[in-house]
Design a protein around this motif. Sequence first.
Motif, PDB file in Angstrom:
ATOM      1  N   THR A 134       0.897   5.097  29.652  1.00 54.80           N
ATOM      2  CA  THR A 134       2.025   5.666  28.928  1.00 54.80           C
ATOM      3  C   THR A 134       1.935   7.193  28.995  1.00 54.80           C
ATOM      4  OG1 THR A 134       1.831   3.814  27.381  1.00 54.80           O
ATOM      5  CG2 THR A 134       3.225   5.664  26.699  1.00 54.80           C
ATOM      6  N   MET A 182      -8.819   1.314   3.745  1.00 57.27           N
ATOM      7  CA  MET A 182      -8.452   0.616   4.971  1.00 57.27           C
ATOM      8  C   MET A 182      -9.321  -0.613   5.170  1.00 57.27           C
ATOM      9  SD  MET A 182      -7.870   3.746   7.639  1.00 57.27           S
ATOM     10  CE  MET A 182      -9.401   4.585   7.294  1.00 57.27           C
ATOM     11  N   GLN A 183      -8.774  -1.595   5.875  1.00 58.32           N
ATOM     12  CA  GLN A 183      -9.540  -2.759   6.266  1.00 58.32           C
ATOM     13  C   GLN A 183      -9.210  -3.104   7.717  1.00 58.32           C
ATOM     14  OE1 GLN A 183     -11.960  -4.461   4.849  1.00 58.32           O
ATOM     15  NE2 GLN A 183     -11.947  -3.438   2.855  1.00 58.32           N
ATOM     16  N   THR A 184     -10.119  -3.791   8.389  1.00 52.26           N
ATOM     17  CA  THR A 184      -9.899  -4.134   9.794  1.00 52.26           C
ATOM     18  C   THR A 184      -9.833  -5.646   9.975  1.00 52.26           C
ATOM     19  OG1 THR A 184     -12.291  -4.084  10.152  1.00 52.26           O
ATOM     20  CG2 THR A 184     -11.084  -2.082  10.669  1.00 52.26           C
ATOM     21  N   ARG A 213      -4.602  16.028  20.566  1.00 53.56           N
ATOM     22  CA  ARG A 213      -3.811  15.196  19.642  1.00 53.56           C
ATOM     23  C   ARG A 213      -3.868  15.736  18.223  1.00 53.56           C
ATOM     24  NH1 ARG A 213      -4.948   9.313  21.952  1.00 53.56           N
ATOM     25  NH2 ARG A 213      -3.430   9.515  23.607  1.00 53.56           N
ATOM     26  N   ASP A 232      -3.708   1.527  22.738  1.00 49.20           N
ATOM     27  CA  ASP A 232      -4.191   2.021  21.458  1.00 49.20           C
ATOM     28  C   ASP A 232      -3.197   3.032  20.934  1.00 49.20           C
ATOM     29  OD1 ASP A 232      -5.821   2.372  19.283  1.00 49.20           O
ATOM     30  OD2 ASP A 232      -7.433   3.390  20.347  1.00 49.20           O
ATOM     31  N   ASP A 233      -2.962   2.986  19.596  1.00 48.76           N
ATOM     32  CA  ASP A 233      -2.079   3.990  19.007  1.00 48.76           C
ATOM     33  C   ASP A 233      -0.706   3.975  19.712  1.00 48.76           C
ATOM     34  OD1 ASP A 233      -1.614   5.949  17.126  1.00 48.76           O
ATOM     35  OD2 ASP A 233      -2.361   7.592  18.383  1.00 48.76           O
ATOM     36  N   ARG A 234      -0.238   2.802  20.049  1.00 45.97           N
ATOM     37  CA  ARG A 234       1.074   2.540  20.669  1.00 45.97           C
ATOM     38  C   ARG A 234       1.173   2.981  22.123  1.00 45.97           C
ATOM     39  NH1 ARG A 234       5.087   1.384  16.717  1.00 45.97           N
ATOM     40  NH2 ARG A 234       4.502   2.016  14.623  1.00 45.97           N
ATOM     41  N   ARG A 235       0.085   3.412  22.728  1.00 45.89           N
ATOM     42  CA  ARG A 235       0.143   3.870  24.122  1.00 45.89           C
ATOM     43  C   ARG A 235      -0.797   3.060  25.009  1.00 45.89           C
ATOM     44  NH1 ARG A 235       0.648   9.215  21.499  1.00 45.89           N
ATOM     45  NH2 ARG A 235      -1.465   8.899  20.794  1.00 45.89           N
ATOM     46  N   VAL A 251      -5.824  -2.284  11.961  1.00 49.05           N
ATOM     47  CA  VAL A 251      -6.212  -1.601  10.735  1.00 49.05           C
ATOM     48  C   VAL A 251      -5.043  -1.734   9.768  1.00 49.05           C
ATOM     49  CG1 VAL A 251      -6.914   0.589   9.677  1.00 49.05           C
ATOM     50  CG2 VAL A 251      -7.589   0.073  12.034  1.00 49.05           C
ATOM     51  N   VAL A 260     -14.662   1.990   9.462  1.00 48.86           N
ATOM     52  CA  VAL A 260     -13.245   2.178   9.101  1.00 48.86           C
ATOM     53  C   VAL A 260     -13.070   1.995   7.600  1.00 48.86           C
ATOM     54  CG1 VAL A 260     -10.877   1.422   9.502  1.00 48.86           C
ATOM     55  CG2 VAL A 260     -12.542   1.358  11.380  1.00 48.86           C
ATOM     56  N   SER A 261     -13.504   0.845   7.081  1.00 47.23           N
ATOM     57  CA  SER A 261     -13.356   0.575   5.646  1.00 47.23           C
ATOM     58  C   SER A 261     -14.476   1.239   4.841  1.00 47.23           C
ATOM     59  CB  SER A 261     -13.388  -0.928   5.398  1.00 47.23           C
ATOM     60  OG  SER A 261     -14.685  -1.462   5.680  1.00 47.23           O
ATOM     61  N   LYS A 270      -6.481   8.584  15.073  1.00 46.42           N
ATOM     62  CA  LYS A 270      -5.891   7.249  15.170  1.00 46.42           C
ATOM     63  C   LYS A 270      -5.958   6.476  13.850  1.00 46.42           C
ATOM     64  CE  LYS A 270      -6.551   6.680  20.109  1.00 46.42           C
ATOM     65  NZ  LYS A 270      -7.359   6.065  21.184  1.00 46.42           N
ATOM     66  N   GLY A 271      -6.322   7.167  12.770  1.00 43.79           N
ATOM     67  CA  GLY A 271      -6.331   6.508  11.464  1.00 43.79           C
ATOM     68  C   GLY A 271      -7.366   5.415  11.350  1.00 43.79           C
ATOM     69  N   ARG A 272      -8.528   5.620  11.968  1.00 45.77           N
ATOM     70  CA  ARG A 272      -9.580   4.608  11.908  1.00 45.77           C
ATOM     71  C   ARG A 272     -10.855   5.178  11.295  1.00 45.77           C
ATOM     72  NH1 ARG A 272      -7.547   1.581  16.549  1.00 45.77           N
ATOM     73  NH2 ARG A 272      -8.221   3.186  17.970  1.00 45.77           N
ATOM     74  N   ASN A 280     -18.994  -1.205   8.365  1.00 44.01           N
ATOM     75  CA  ASN A 280     -17.699  -0.959   8.976  1.00 44.01           C
ATOM     76  C   ASN A 280     -17.285   0.496   8.787  1.00 44.01           C
ATOM     77  OD1 ASN A 280     -14.871  -0.804   9.408  1.00 44.01           O
ATOM     78  ND2 ASN A 280     -14.668  -2.994   9.027  1.00 44.01           N
ATOM     79  N   ASP A 316     -17.204  -0.398   4.196  1.00 42.05           N
ATOM     80  CA  ASP A 316     -17.990  -1.478   3.591  1.00 42.05           C
ATOM     81  C   ASP A 316     -19.374  -1.536   4.238  1.00 42.05           C
ATOM     82  OD1 ASP A 316     -16.025  -2.215   1.827  1.00 42.05           O
ATOM     83  OD2 ASP A 316     -15.159  -3.747   3.131  1.00 42.05           O
ATOM     84  N   SER A 324      -1.456  -0.274  10.052  1.00 45.12           N
ATOM     85  CA  SER A 324      -1.311   1.147  10.378  1.00 45.12           C
ATOM     86  C   SER A 324      -1.819   1.486  11.774  1.00 45.12           C
ATOM     87  CB  SER A 324      -2.068   1.989   9.339  1.00 45.12           C
ATOM     88  OG  SER A 324      -3.421   1.574   9.269  1.00 45.12           O
ATOM     89  N   GLN A 325      -2.583   0.604  12.373  1.00 45.93           N
ATOM     90  CA  GLN A 325      -3.070   0.899  13.725  1.00 45.93           C
ATOM     91  C   GLN A 325      -3.406  -0.408  14.433  1.00 45.93           C
ATOM     92  OE1 GLN A 325      -2.765   2.613  16.340  1.00 45.93           O
ATOM     93  NE2 GLN A 325      -3.693   4.489  15.568  1.00 45.93           N
ATOM     94  N   ASP A 357       1.804  10.964  28.061  1.00 41.33           N
ATOM     95  CA  ASP A 357       1.379  11.508  26.780  1.00 41.33           C
ATOM     96  C   ASP A 357       1.036  12.991  26.972  1.00 41.33           C
ATOM     97  OD1 ASP A 357       0.066  12.253  24.476  1.00 41.33           O
ATOM     98  OD2 ASP A 357      -1.310  10.543  24.453  1.00 41.33           O
ATOM     99  N   GLN A 416      -5.161  -1.819  18.192  1.00 42.04           N
ATOM    100  CA  GLN A 416      -5.748  -1.631  19.514  1.00 42.04           C
ATOM    101  C   GLN A 416      -5.795  -3.001  20.177  1.00 42.04           C
ATOM    102  OE1 GLN A 416     -10.082  -1.010  20.266  1.00 42.04           O
ATOM    103  NE2 GLN A 416      -9.433   0.964  21.065  1.00 42.04           N
TER     104      GLN A 416
END
Lengths: 452, 466
Positions: free
Chosen positions: A94, B188-190, A325, B42-45, B181, A385-386, A260-262, A383, A388, B144-145, A96, B147
């Motif tokens: 894509t 957040m949770q996965t 980005r 990832d991230d829509r791309r 995510v 991301v979370s 990427k919000g992770r 994790n 936990d 929200s995300q 970018d 992959q």
Amino acid sequence: MSDLAALAEAVVGGAHSGEQLEVYVARGHDTEIRAYDGQIESLSSATSSGVGVRVLLDGGEEGNRLGFAWAGSLEDDVVAVAVAEARDNAAYATPDPSVALAAPDGVSAAELDLWDPTLEKTPTDSKVDIALALERQVRGADPRIRQVSSADYGDQRIEVALASTTGIRSFTRRTSVFLSVSAIAGEGSDTQTGSGFSVGRGPSDLDPERAALDAVERSTRMLGAEKAASGRCTVVFDPRVVSTLLSVISGALSGEAVVKGRSFFAGRVGEQVATPTVTMVDDPTDPDAFGAARYDAEGLACRKNALVQGGVLAGFLYDTVSGRRAGRVSTGSAVRGGFAGTPGPGCRALVLEPGSLDQAGLLAAVGEGLFVQSVTGVHSGVNPVSGDFSVGAEGLMIRGGTLAEPVREVTVASTLQRMLQSILHIGSDIEWLPGIAAGQTLAVGDMQLSGS
Amino acid sequence: MSQDPLIDTPVLERVLGAALAKGGDMAEVFAEDRQTSGAVLDDRRIEELSSGRERGAGIRVVVGETTGFAHTADLSESGLLAAAEAASAVAREGGGGVRTVALDARRPVDARARILPSSVAKATKLELLSRADDTARSTGDAISQVQAGYGDSRRRILIANSEGLLAEDDQVRTRLSVVCVASGDAGMQTGHESVARTEGYEIFERVDVDEVARVAANRALSKLLARPAPSGEVPVVLAGGSGGILFHEACGHGLEADHIVKDASVYVGQVGEQVASPLVTLVDDGTVTGEWGNFTVDDEGRPAARNVLIDKGVLTDYMWDWLRSRKEGRASSGNGRRQSYQHLPMVRMTNTFLLAGEEDPDEIVAQTPNGVYVAKLGGGQVNTATGDFVFGTMEAYLIENGRITEPLRDANLIGNGPEVLRRIDALAHDFDMTPGTCGKDGQSVPVGCGQPTLRITGVTIGGTAA
């Protein structure tokens, strides 16, 4: 110029117009020796090499597209196929505007000597002797040692050349050696395990005695271990465990995870994310760090990056694409898993600013709690991301400020966010371990111990 | 249509002869040609399409208790001879001389894939990822995300050894994974879901990509409202499928003969003993067509086999490779595997699963007054010498009064293999398999795990709730 750099130069010279091209060429020499029961169980030695190619198709305002291909060979025809495949792959990405190859940024690389010339001259027989002696030492150290399931010597010489049409030219080489040993201790029907290791750039850096004693102490002191009662307590983590924990936390400090919000750190720069005693930097220019490096995986100079200062989140690590980005520039933090991987931002030498207490002093200061010497299930229970956090743990209770009875088959749990806010003491005992983060003793309050 | 061999038989015979020139009991050439392709959205791309190729050979020479090993990316006769020379360096005693090796006749194999992934257009593969992305995002506003990853590999292998063995395999594997995510007030949770088969692109005629995406998304969404998992010992019901990881860790690794011969397993000396509940019949089976741990011959050229490890709770056998079975004067069980030509083989699992029972899965939950229901397990880890193991939840719920109620945040469970195996008191008639990657001593190989819904009367869960 090394033959690898010459090859990289030649590949870059073949770029088509309207495209940018980057090539990563690597070669490694490995030796691995495993001793068992007084003999060589296995001896491996080999050279491997390969190439990773990224082609960027310039799409103007619409954006650029990247494609990647790799090959486990440096033969001209194989490399040519990889270049063609990368070019073809790029056409499907894509477009970018953030996608770009690194370009020189004027930062000069630290002068680091990561190559021990004695390694190449060390005969295999000497390496075999080191492995055999390591095994012998563990077996003979304590009558309760029943078995040495592995005693390994390993070394590596790695050379990497990187070149791109955007002006990147870098060449790095490094040596590393390691020893690792796993002991099984027994008494009656009870069996416990413990491991020890030693790492360095050359054979003279190794400390087999320390590795052996570590394995013996860690396995024998666990004999008689039982489950502990569930409850909330202070947990003191051994330096090895802390190195693992920091590696997990580093995932949340990656600029790519953030954009990427992770990452649980996203949007929190400037906030108090940890206790004020916490200052964390990634500094690959520190020659003592196992992961010390002159150049990152895109050929930019590695540099010292402050991530947390006085408990306040200061920033993240970026490679070229994630930096763009985020509206920032690369922090020289690209890493990749060899020629078959693509770059992404990551730590090489993450370390906490040391406190004033060594391990004994820290245990005394804590008084009561659980000392964790090893953890399991990090990949299944932590994790980034979370946040936990739940891991299997074994170690010893801390009573009256010293180590007491051994404990096994328990878990310790919290969240990474809460743990960072509950750091009671940071040890002065910085130890550089294999991997991307230093180890040092760390005390974390208010964790949930789950047992009987 | 069969292809030319990776290395011609006369060359193999000369190289094996040279490998034993300084002495030795056995020499082996393992050649591999592996091609991979993959794509990540990832991230829509569509961020990255990659392709890779690796070919080479590993040569080992076994002299008594010692193995010498070397590998090379150069499959020419001179390249192979150089590697044979390096591998034979461990043969110091001499006693070699001219060794003649005569290999069995070649039995060419075809790639076991109806649709070779390399024959499918890249754009077609990318459509799968876009569809997964769209479906996952439309599953809930809180997603929200996303992959999504696609990968395929083709691995041609050839094994020849000085005992005359000559075997080939052509393994095709295809996989798709989705990681979501979800973001809410509590953070957040996965959620993760994947399909992976030892098959070609034909898997997508049966695999519903939308369903894979929805499962991953719902897994993340449900955990947004999750409460902390409990701590302490609780009854646990494991849903059929991914719970097989329990057996992979609780006893699978401990039944690998390399741990047994070194006295590094709690199962040493237990053959013929009751090591588990009578409900437990555990099988390791490399022959299950299409499963992630499936192959025709293992990485030592031995045909894949179905091996019963535990029969109604009684330990019947361990798993074996060439080296460890030789010591016992028996045959390999087809469990000699390696990550690539750059690695030595060792004892590895293939597809390891518990046979189904007779109870109704819903009834098992209904008859559990209070406990934890684990719908999806992630990975695990075991210390074979002590038997202590952990396994992590990716989707779990409380059981209250015989009903599945609130979702729980992820946690590890910890137990001791032999103890937990004895505590299995209910086994359902459902069954499912799940793919995974097994790591051991620095090498990763694809494996399958499976089981029916079952209950463990008590296991320690590592949550943060008191």
